[in-house]
Design a protein around this motif. Structure first.
Motif, mmCIF file in Angstrom:
data_model
loop_
_atom_site.group_PDB
_atom_site.id
_atom_site.type_symbol
_atom_site.label_atom_id
_atom_site.label_comp_id
_atom_site.label_asym_id
_atom_site.label_seq_id
_atom_site.Cartn_x
_atom_site.Cartn_y
_atom_site.Cartn_z
ATOM 1 N N ALA A 252 -12.626 0.606 19.940
ATOM 2 C CA ALA A 252 -12.862 1.545 18.836
ATOM 3 C C ALA A 252 -14.083 1.174 18.002
ATOM 4 O O ALA A 252 -14.352 1.818 16.981
ATOM 5 N N GLN A 253 -14.841 0.151 18.426
ATOM 6 C CA GLN A 253 -16.004 -0.297 17.657
ATOM 7 C C GLN A 253 -16.920 0.883 17.313
ATOM 8 O O GLN A 253 -17.302 1.673 18.178
ATOM 9 N N GLY A 254 -17.280 0.974 16.039
ATOM 10 C CA GLY A 254 -18.174 2.026 15.585
ATOM 11 C C GLY A 254 -17.507 3.370 15.424
ATOM 12 O O GLY A 254 -18.161 4.362 15.094
ATOM 13 N N GLY A 255 -16.185 3.427 15.642
ATOM 14 C CA GLY A 255 -15.474 4.709 15.572
ATOM 15 C C GLY A 255 -14.233 4.629 14.723
ATOM 16 O O GLY A 255 -14.201 3.937 13.697
ATOM 17 N N THR A 256 -13.185 5.320 15.151
ATOM 18 C CA THR A 256 -11.945 5.451 14.388
ATOM 19 C C THR A 256 -10.771 5.011 15.248
ATOM 20 O O THR A 256 -10.654 5.411 16.400
ATOM 21 N N LEU A 257 -9.896 4.190 14.666
ATOM 22 C CA LEU A 257 -8.659 3.784 15.327
ATOM 23 C C LEU A 257 -7.505 4.475 14.604
ATOM 24 O O LEU A 257 -7.313 4.280 13.401
ATOM 25 N N PHE A 258 -6.755 5.288 15.352
ATOM 26 C CA PHE A 258 -5.693 6.114 14.765
ATOM 27 C C PHE A 258 -4.332 5.529 15.108
ATOM 28 O O PHE A 258 -3.953 5.453 16.270
ATOM 29 N N PHE A 259 -3.596 5.112 14.087
ATOM 30 C CA PHE A 259 -2.243 4.586 14.251
ATOM 31 C C PHE A 259 -1.244 5.709 14.010
ATOM 32 O O PHE A 259 -0.919 6.028 12.865
ATOM 33 N N ASP A 260 -0.747 6.319 15.078
ATOM 34 C CA ASP A 260 0.282 7.345 14.947
ATOM 35 C C ASP A 260 1.652 6.667 14.860
ATOM 36 O O ASP A 260 1.885 5.645 15.497
ATOM 37 N N GLU A 261 2.543 7.249 14.045
ATOM 38 C CA GLU A 261 3.873 6.675 13.822
ATOM 39 C C GLU A 261 3.767 5.213 13.394
ATOM 40 O O GLU A 261 4.427 4.320 13.922
ATOM 41 N N VAL A 262 2.932 4.973 12.387
ATOM 42 C CA VAL A 262 2.655 3.610 11.941
ATOM 43 C C VAL A 262 3.903 2.929 11.393
ATOM 44 O O VAL A 262 3.991 1.690 11.400
ATOM 45 N N ALA A 263 4.889 3.704 10.948
ATOM 46 C CA ALA A 263 6.121 3.106 10.434
ATOM 47 C C ALA A 263 6.889 2.354 11.514
ATOM 48 O O ALA A 263 7.772 1.549 11.207
ATOM 49 N N GLU A 264 6.552 2.615 12.778
ATOM 50 C CA GLU A 264 7.229 1.942 13.886
ATOM 51 C C GLU A 264 6.642 0.568 14.188
ATOM 52 O O GLU A 264 7.153 -0.137 15.062
ATOM 53 N N LEU A 265 5.567 0.176 13.511
ATOM 54 C CA LEU A 265 4.976 -1.146 13.760
ATOM 55 C C LEU A 265 5.973 -2.248 13.416
ATOM 56 O O LEU A 265 6.573 -2.236 12.332
ATOM 57 N N PRO A 266 6.169 -3.215 14.306
ATOM 58 C CA PRO A 266 7.066 -4.328 13.983
ATOM 59 C C PRO A 266 6.549 -5.118 12.784
ATOM 60 O O PRO A 266 5.342 -5.262 12.586
ATOM 61 N N LEU A 267 7.463 -5.632 11.984
ATOM 62 C CA LEU A 267 7.060 -6.431 10.825
ATOM 63 C C LEU A 267 6.197 -7.614 11.236
ATOM 64 O O LEU A 267 5.294 -8.018 10.504
ATOM 65 N N SER A 268 6.450 -8.143 12.433
ATOM 66 C CA SER A 268 5.715 -9.324 12.885
ATOM 67 C C SER A 268 4.223 -9.063 13.061
ATOM 68 O O SER A 268 3.412 -9.988 12.953
ATOM 69 N N ILE A 269 3.844 -7.814 13.321
ATOM 70 C CA ILE A 269 2.432 -7.496 13.549
ATOM 71 C C ILE A 269 1.774 -6.953 12.282
ATOM 72 O O ILE A 269 0.544 -6.895 12.180
ATOM 73 N N GLN A 270 2.564 -6.557 11.301
ATOM 74 C CA GLN A 270 1.999 -5.915 10.113
ATOM 75 C C GLN A 270 1.103 -6.851 9.315
ATOM 76 O O GLN A 270 0.059 -6.440 8.804
ATOM 77 N N ALA A 271 1.481 -8.135 9.219
ATOM 78 C CA ALA A 271 0.640 -9.087 8.477
ATOM 79 C C ALA A 271 -0.697 -9.281 9.175
ATOM 80 O O ALA A 271 -1.751 -9.365 8.520
ATOM 81 N N THR A 272 -0.678 -9.340 10.514
ATOM 82 C CA THR A 272 -1.923 -9.505 11.273
ATOM 83 C C THR A 272 -2.824 -8.289 11.103
ATOM 84 O O THR A 272 -4.043 -8.418 10.958
ATOM 85 N N LEU A 273 -2.224 -7.112 11.126
ATOM 86 C CA LEU A 273 -3.009 -5.889 10.946
ATOM 87 C C LEU A 273 -3.624 -5.846 9.549
ATOM 88 O O LEU A 273 -4.796 -5.474 9.389
ATOM 89 N N LEU A 274 -2.868 -6.234 8.546
ATOM 90 C CA LEU A 274 -3.391 -6.252 7.172
ATOM 91 C C LEU A 274 -4.602 -7.169 7.075
ATOM 92 O O LEU A 274 -5.631 -6.807 6.502
ATOM 93 N N ARG A 275 -4.490 -8.356 7.657
ATOM 94 C CA ARG A 275 -5.604 -9.305 7.607
ATOM 95 C C ARG A 275 -6.823 -8.759 8.338
ATOM 96 O O ARG A 275 -7.960 -8.917 7.891
ATOM 97 N N THR A 276 -6.592 -8.077 9.454
ATOM 98 C CA THR A 276 -7.702 -7.504 10.219
ATOM 99 C C THR A 276 -8.419 -6.424 9.413
ATOM 100 O O THR A 276 -9.648 -6.371 9.384
ATOM 101 N N ILE A 277 -7.649 -5.554 8.768
ATOM 102 C CA ILE A 277 -8.257 -4.480 7.977
ATOM 103 C C ILE A 277 -9.081 -5.055 6.832
ATOM 104 O O ILE A 277 -10.163 -4.552 6.500
ATOM 105 N N GLU A 278 -8.599 -6.136 6.230
ATOM 106 C CA GLU A 278 -9.296 -6.712 5.083
ATOM 107 C C GLU A 278 -10.502 -7.547 5.493
ATOM 108 O O GLU A 278 -11.536 -7.521 4.824
ATOM 109 N N ASP A 279 -10.387 -8.294 6.608
ATOM 110 C CA ASP A 279 -11.456 -9.217 7.009
ATOM 111 C C ASP A 279 -12.427 -8.617 8.015
ATOM 112 O O ASP A 279 -13.523 -9.155 8.221
#
Length: 459
Positions: A252-279
């Motif tokens: 998705a480099q240079g574009g858009t990454l679309f998370f459909d049904e994002v509420a289904e993300l496991p809690l274990s991956i949510q912290a990693t995703l948060l760090r990725t979005i911020e960093d």
């Protein structure tokens, strides 16, 4: 290492050069100096090594998009190392250089997985052209991957933002405003309201329109694999990881990454995703490399994320990070004046695809369409039109063949809630009470179906 102040992860620098990290491997110090001096002012950064072993050490610590590799090296030669890299799953570009080559050497190099082959001595324009060509090959390969994946995943239930109701006008205005910025967007709305369509519109109208749009249905990937799907993995990271693999953030480099049904993300991956979005960096599973990314995040859910946070199923910090802009999509029952235009749109879209002629819709049938509550929203309407085209008519008995053949089933519709209840009950009976299958046939989520049934039982 030469570093330049370019935004990390973007495809190109301001003057059109690939914003890449490059590794130069050559045992001649003068050649390393020449290549670093030539490439560093144009690319993100350039690192150098004097042997394959030094290059391997750098690759374990850092992501490189391109390797400029000499064939004649002390110890392991360039061709042998390239074969090992490809076997391990390295997917970056490799330009081989040598002062001693014949046709057999060139063929062996290309078979080993080289992107290009240059004879020493070479001039600056030759190496610069080779780098540009490698960049174009990598870009086309990535776009091809995204296109193939998109074609296999994309659902044909979109409404193309059809309709002139106030709700649709407000939605278009919001999309136009949001497309002009790079902020994270959270789309909330019932199943079937067109959240992926809106995400695609945001992408298509943004400055990222020439980049990839990469959708991920978070409910369709097992919790064990979703981290690898997003961030990629190194060889041997887990059982079955026989080679390295890039993740969706990379594609998705240079574009858009679309998370459909994002509420289904496991809690274990949510912290990693948060760090990725911020960093704006990712770390592939089993790797120590930090890879810069430039991706816009658009997320969608048919649940209220605030309720999911309160229930402990979704991280509050990720919710607030996704909710930079919160856009709610209206259910079809709230903009029923758009139904005739949607029907005409779906007729025009489906008739050529099915090889069928349009069907006429009577005033009574139009009245039914405008009175029905559409629990499955636009997706249910599209499914209805498709079934009707196949059956050749749009009346109650033809539209809902599961209904019992009684006078009330074919009588003019006067109580739409009763008709809706009877239809849903008949579908449930046809699948022996399997709510998952019934929801699929109705074009609604299982949760919506269960809510409808609960309403009847409590009435």
């Amino acid at each position: 290492m030469a570093t330049l102040p370019y935004p990390l992860g973007t495809d190109k620098t301001a003057d059109g050069w690939p914003n890449w990290s490059i590794l130069v491997v050559d045992d001649e110090q003068g050649m390393r100096h020449f290549l670093v001096k030539t490439l560093a002012p144009r690319c993100h950064f350039v690192e150098s090594a004097g042997s394959a072993e030094e290059g391997e050490a750098l690759l374990r610590e850092q992501h490189f998009d391109l390797i400029v590799l000499d064939i004649s090296l002390p110890g392991k030669n360039g061709v042998a190392w390239l074969k090992e890299l490809r076997e391990q799953g390295f997917s970056g570009e490799v330009i081989l250089i040598t002062a001693f080559a014949d046709l057999d050497t060139a063929i062996e190099a290309l078979r080993a997985g080289a992107s290009d082959f240059i004879l020493k001595p070479f001039r600056v324009p030759q190496i610069l052209n080779a780098v540009k060509h490698s960049f174009e090959r990598a870009r086309l390969a990535r776009e091809n991957f995204v296109l193939k994946r998109d074609c296999s995943l994309r659902r044909s239930d979109s409404s193309s933002l059809v309709g002139e109701s106030p709700d649709m006008a407000r939605l278009r205005d919001a999309i136009n405003r949001l497309a002009a910025v790079n902020s994270t967007v959270l789309l909330q709305g019932e199943s079937g309201t067109g959240k992926e369509l809106v995400a695609r519109e945001l992408h298509a109208r943004s400055a990222r329109a020439n980049g990839p749009f990469v959708p991920l249905n978070c409910a369709s990937v097992s919790p064990e694999l979703i981290e690898s799907e997003l961030f990629g993995h190194a060889k041997g990271a887990f059982t079955g990881a026989t080679r390295s693999r890039d993740g969706l953030f990379y594609y998705a480099q240079g574009g858009t990454l679309f998370f459909d049904e994002v509420a289904e993300l496991p809690l274990s991956i949510q912290a990693t995703l948060l760090r990725t979005i911020e960093d704006l960096h990712i770390r592939p599973v089993g790797s120590q490399q930090l890879v810069p990314v430039d991706v816009r995040i658009v997320a969608a859910t048919n649940r209220r994320l605030a309720d999911e946070v309160a229930a402990g199923r979704f991280r509050a910090d990720l919710f607030y990070r996704l909710q930079v802009v919160d856009l709610s999509l209206p259910p079809l029952r709230d903009h029923k004046p758009d139904i005739p235009a949607l029907v005409a749109h779906f007729m025009g879209e489906l008739c050529p695809a099915l090889g069928l002629e349009p069907i006429a819709i009577s005033e009574d049938e139009q009245r039914f369409l405008s009175q029905y509550d559409w629990p499955g929203n636009v997706r249910e309407l599209r499914n209805l039109i498709e079934r009707s085209l196949i059956l050749g008519q749009l009346n109650v008995s033809a539209l809902y063949p599961q209904l019992p053949s009684t006078p009330s089933a074919n009588a003019p519709v006067t109580d739409l809630h009763t008709m809706e209840k009877r239809h849903i009950q008949s579908v449930l009976e046809s699948v022996q009470g399997d709510k998952t299958k019934a929801a699929q046939l109705l074009g609604v989520s299982r949760r919506t179906l269960e809510r409808r049934v609960a309403e009847w039982q409590s009435a």
